[in-house]
Write a protein that holds these residues in place. Sequence first.
Motif, PDB file in Angstrom:
ATOM      1  N   UNK A  31       0.911  -0.975   0.027  1.00 46.10           N
ATOM      2  CA  UNK A  31      -0.018   0.161  -0.049  1.00 46.10           C
ATOM      3  C   UNK A  31       0.959   1.325  -0.045  1.00 46.10           C
ATOM      4  N   UNK A  32       1.843   1.226   0.597  1.00 40.45           N
ATOM      5  CA  UNK A  32       2.920   2.540   0.706  1.00 40.45           C
ATOM      6  C   UNK A  32       3.504   2.655  -0.536  1.00 40.45           C
ATOM      7  N   UNK A  33       3.831   1.637  -1.346  1.00 37.78           N
ATOM      8  CA  UNK A  33       4.142   1.921  -2.653  1.00 37.78           C
ATOM      9  C   UNK A  33       3.129   2.502  -3.456  1.00 37.78           C
ATOM     10  N   UNK A  34       1.801   2.135  -3.556  1.00 38.41           N
ATOM     11  CA  UNK A  34       0.963   2.799  -4.157  1.00 38.41           C
ATOM     12  C   UNK A  34       0.844   4.315  -3.762  1.00 38.41           C
TER      13      UNK A  34
ATOM     14  N   UNK B  19      -5.597  -0.828  -6.071  1.00 36.66           N
ATOM     15  CA  UNK B  19      -5.622  -1.893  -4.894  1.00 36.66           C
ATOM     16  C   UNK B  19      -6.675  -2.572  -4.925  1.00 36.66           C
ATOM     17  N   UNK B  20      -6.918  -3.725  -4.394  1.00 38.99           N
ATOM     18  CA  UNK B  20      -7.929  -4.417  -4.095  1.00 38.99           C
ATOM     19  C   UNK B  20      -8.959  -3.657  -2.802  1.00 38.99           C
ATOM     20  N   UNK B  21     -10.176  -3.969  -2.872  1.00 42.65           N
ATOM     21  CA  UNK B  21     -11.021  -3.261  -2.117  1.00 42.65           C
ATOM     22  C   UNK B  21     -10.523  -3.095  -0.405  1.00 42.65           C
ATOM     23  N   UNK B  22     -10.155  -4.451  -0.112  1.00 44.03           N
ATOM     24  CA  UNK B  22      -9.959  -4.660   1.284  1.00 44.03           C
ATOM     25  C   UNK B  22      -8.404  -3.805   1.651  1.00 44.03           C
ATOM     26  N   UNK B  23      -7.667  -3.625   0.589  1.00 47.56           N
ATOM     27  CA  UNK B  23      -6.368  -2.964   0.920  1.00 47.56           C
ATOM     28  C   UNK B  23      -6.487  -1.417   0.926  1.00 47.56           C
TER      29      UNK B  23
END
Length: 96
Positions: free
Chosen positions: A15-18, A67-71
């Motif tokens: 997530x940090x990368x995104x 990202x996937x919704x849960x992420x």
Amino acid sequence: DMVIVKGQNVHPVDIETVLCSHPSVAGAAVVGVPDDTRGEKIKAVVSLRDGLRVTEAEIQSFCRERLANYKVPRQIVIGGRLPRDSSGRGAKEQLR
């Protein structure tokens, strides 16, 4: 670090990368915080590049596309500098 959202293992670095790929974001840290229905929810703290602005909704929209919704972070704090420990690494415990 690992965040568990509804039984799914989430690596904060993904997530940090995104988040850091957003043109307004200079840095990001992601942690899990307790949630009654999900077990944990994702909290992101982002610092912005000088002179740039972005809203929480814009960051969430950016993440939803990648990202996937849960992420997708459910809580986003837009602030100044990210906290660091004595060795210069991110002090994620302070973010929780």
